[in-house]
Design a protein around this motif. Sequence first.
Motif, PDB file in Angstrom:
ATOM      1  N   GLU A   6      35.714  42.681  36.668  1.00  0.00           N
ATOM      2  CA  GLU A   6      36.214  43.883  37.347  1.00  0.00           C
ATOM      3  C   GLU A   6      37.508  43.635  38.125  1.00  0.00           C
ATOM      4  O   GLU A   6      38.374  44.495  38.192  1.00  0.00           O
ATOM      5  CB  GLU A   6      35.152  44.436  38.305  1.00  0.00           C
ATOM      6  CG  GLU A   6      33.869  44.870  37.646  1.00  0.00           C
ATOM      7  CD  GLU A   6      33.953  46.223  36.964  1.00  0.00           C
ATOM      8  OE1 GLU A   6      34.933  46.956  37.168  1.00  0.00           O
ATOM      9  OE2 GLU A   6      33.017  46.542  36.217  1.00  0.00           O
ATOM     10  N   LYS A   7      37.649  42.445  38.723  1.00  0.00           N
ATOM     11  CA  LYS A   7      38.799  42.166  39.584  1.00  0.00           C
ATOM     12  C   LYS A   7      40.045  41.740  38.815  1.00  0.00           C
ATOM     13  O   LYS A   7      41.099  41.574  39.416  1.00  0.00           O
ATOM     14  CB  LYS A   7      38.426  41.074  40.594  1.00  0.00           C
ATOM     15  CG  LYS A   7      37.392  41.514  41.612  1.00  0.00           C
ATOM     16  CD  LYS A   7      36.973  40.383  42.522  1.00  0.00           C
ATOM     17  CE  LYS A   7      38.126  39.929  43.400  1.00  0.00           C
ATOM     18  NZ  LYS A   7      37.715  38.882  44.338  1.00  0.00           N
ATOM     19  N   MET A   8      39.974  41.559  37.514  1.00  0.00           N
ATOM     20  CA  MET A   8      41.107  41.073  36.721  1.00  0.00           C
ATOM     21  C   MET A   8      42.041  42.234  36.385  1.00  0.00           C
ATOM     22  O   MET A   8      41.718  43.075  35.564  1.00  0.00           O
ATOM     23  CB  MET A   8      40.608  40.412  35.434  1.00  0.00           C
ATOM     24  CG  MET A   8      41.706  39.758  34.632  1.00  0.00           C
ATOM     25  SD  MET A   8      41.079  38.996  33.130  1.00  0.00           S
ATOM     26  CE  MET A   8      40.662  40.450  32.167  1.00  0.00           C
ATOM     27  N   ALA A   9      43.208  42.273  37.038  1.00  0.00           N
ATOM     28  CA  ALA A   9      44.082  43.425  36.874  1.00  0.00           C
ATOM     29  C   ALA A   9      45.510  43.092  36.432  1.00  0.00           C
ATOM     30  O   ALA A   9      46.256  43.987  36.075  1.00  0.00           O
ATOM     31  CB  ALA A   9      44.135  44.199  38.182  1.00  0.00           C
ATOM     32  N   CYS A  13      46.052  37.233  37.418  1.00  0.00           N
ATOM     33  CA  CYS A  13      44.589  37.167  37.341  1.00  0.00           C
ATOM     34  C   CYS A  13      44.173  36.480  36.039  1.00  0.00           C
ATOM     35  O   CYS A  13      43.300  35.616  36.044  1.00  0.00           O
ATOM     36  CB  CYS A  13      43.979  38.566  37.368  1.00  0.00           C
ATOM     37  SG  CYS A  13      44.314  39.532  38.850  1.00  0.00           S
ATOM     38  N   THR A  34      43.657  43.164  30.181  1.00  0.00           N
ATOM     39  CA  THR A  34      43.606  43.640  31.567  1.00  0.00           C
ATOM     40  C   THR A  34      43.279  45.127  31.655  1.00  0.00           C
ATOM     41  O   THR A  34      42.682  45.557  32.633  1.00  0.00           O
ATOM     42  CB  THR A  34      44.925  43.362  32.312  1.00  0.00           C
ATOM     43  OG1 THR A  34      46.018  43.904  31.569  1.00  0.00           O
ATOM     44  CG2 THR A  34      45.132  41.874  32.518  1.00  0.00           C
ATOM     45  N   SER A  35      43.644  45.910  30.662  1.00  0.00           N
ATOM     46  CA  SER A  35      43.356  47.345  30.730  1.00  0.00           C
ATOM     47  C   SER A  35      41.856  47.615  30.674  1.00  0.00           C
ATOM     48  O   SER A  35      41.354  48.535  31.303  1.00  0.00           O
ATOM     49  CB  SER A  35      44.083  48.114  29.622  1.00  0.00           C
ATOM     50  OG  SER A  35      43.597  47.746  28.351  1.00  0.00           O
ATOM     51  N   ARG A  37      39.721  45.069  31.371  1.00  0.00           N
ATOM     52  CA  ARG A  37      39.187  44.043  32.275  1.00  0.00           C
ATOM     53  C   ARG A  37      38.141  43.154  31.584  1.00  0.00           C
ATOM     54  O   ARG A  37      37.121  42.795  32.172  1.00  0.00           O
ATOM     55  CB  ARG A  37      38.634  44.676  33.556  1.00  0.00           C
ATOM     56  CG  ARG A  37      39.703  45.447  34.315  1.00  0.00           C
ATOM     57  CD  ARG A  37      39.192  46.030  35.596  1.00  0.00           C
ATOM     58  NE  ARG A  37      40.119  47.008  36.142  1.00  0.00           N
ATOM     59  CZ  ARG A  37      41.111  46.722  37.000  1.00  0.00           C
ATOM     60  NH1 ARG A  37      41.299  45.499  37.385  1.00  0.00           N
ATOM     61  NH2 ARG A  37      41.893  47.679  37.442  1.00  0.00           N
ATOM     62  N   THR A  38      38.436  42.838  30.325  1.00  0.00           N
ATOM     63  CA  THR A  38      37.533  41.991  29.559  1.00  0.00           C
ATOM     64  C   THR A  38      38.225  40.710  29.123  1.00  0.00           C
ATOM     65  O   THR A  38      39.447  40.652  29.005  1.00  0.00           O
ATOM     66  CB  THR A  38      37.001  42.713  28.301  1.00  0.00           C
ATOM     67  OG1 THR A  38      38.110  43.094  27.484  1.00  0.00           O
ATOM     68  CG2 THR A  38      36.172  43.924  28.662  1.00  0.00           C
ATOM     69  N   TYR A  59      36.545  35.482  40.698  1.00  0.00           N
ATOM     70  CA  TYR A  59      36.499  36.465  39.624  1.00  0.00           C
ATOM     71  C   TYR A  59      35.106  36.517  38.995  1.00  0.00           C
ATOM     72  O   TYR A  59      34.905  36.049  37.872  1.00  0.00           O
ATOM     73  CB  TYR A  59      37.557  36.152  38.554  1.00  0.00           C
ATOM     74  CG  TYR A  59      38.952  36.401  39.051  1.00  0.00           C
ATOM     75  CD1 TYR A  59      39.527  37.652  38.965  1.00  0.00           C
ATOM     76  CD2 TYR A  59      39.691  35.380  39.657  1.00  0.00           C
ATOM     77  CE1 TYR A  59      40.800  37.900  39.455  1.00  0.00           C
ATOM     78  CE2 TYR A  59      40.961  35.608  40.145  1.00  0.00           C
ATOM     79  CZ  TYR A  59      41.509  36.866  40.037  1.00  0.00           C
ATOM     80  OH  TYR A  59      42.764  37.110  40.524  1.00  0.00           O
TER      81      TYR A  59
END
Length: 64
Positions: A6-9, A13, A34-35, A37-38, A59
């Motif tokens: 969730e925190k990977m933007a 990250c 990143t879009s 978040r996977t 993370y």
Amino acid sequence: MQLLIEKMACGGCVETVTKAIMAVDPSAKVSADTSKRTVSVDTTADRGRIEKALADVGYPARAA
């Protein structure tokens, strides 16, 4: 394995996440989106070890 982080933007990250995974398995192949978040990880390492390494760098991840 597919992980949701969730925190990977951003690219920074992704770099941190990739380094954490590579510390567990230097031969892992990591692909991040990143879009969504996977992260897709091709590794022989145990999922628990990967998830712990990610949590340790801030993370937390779960199965996507």
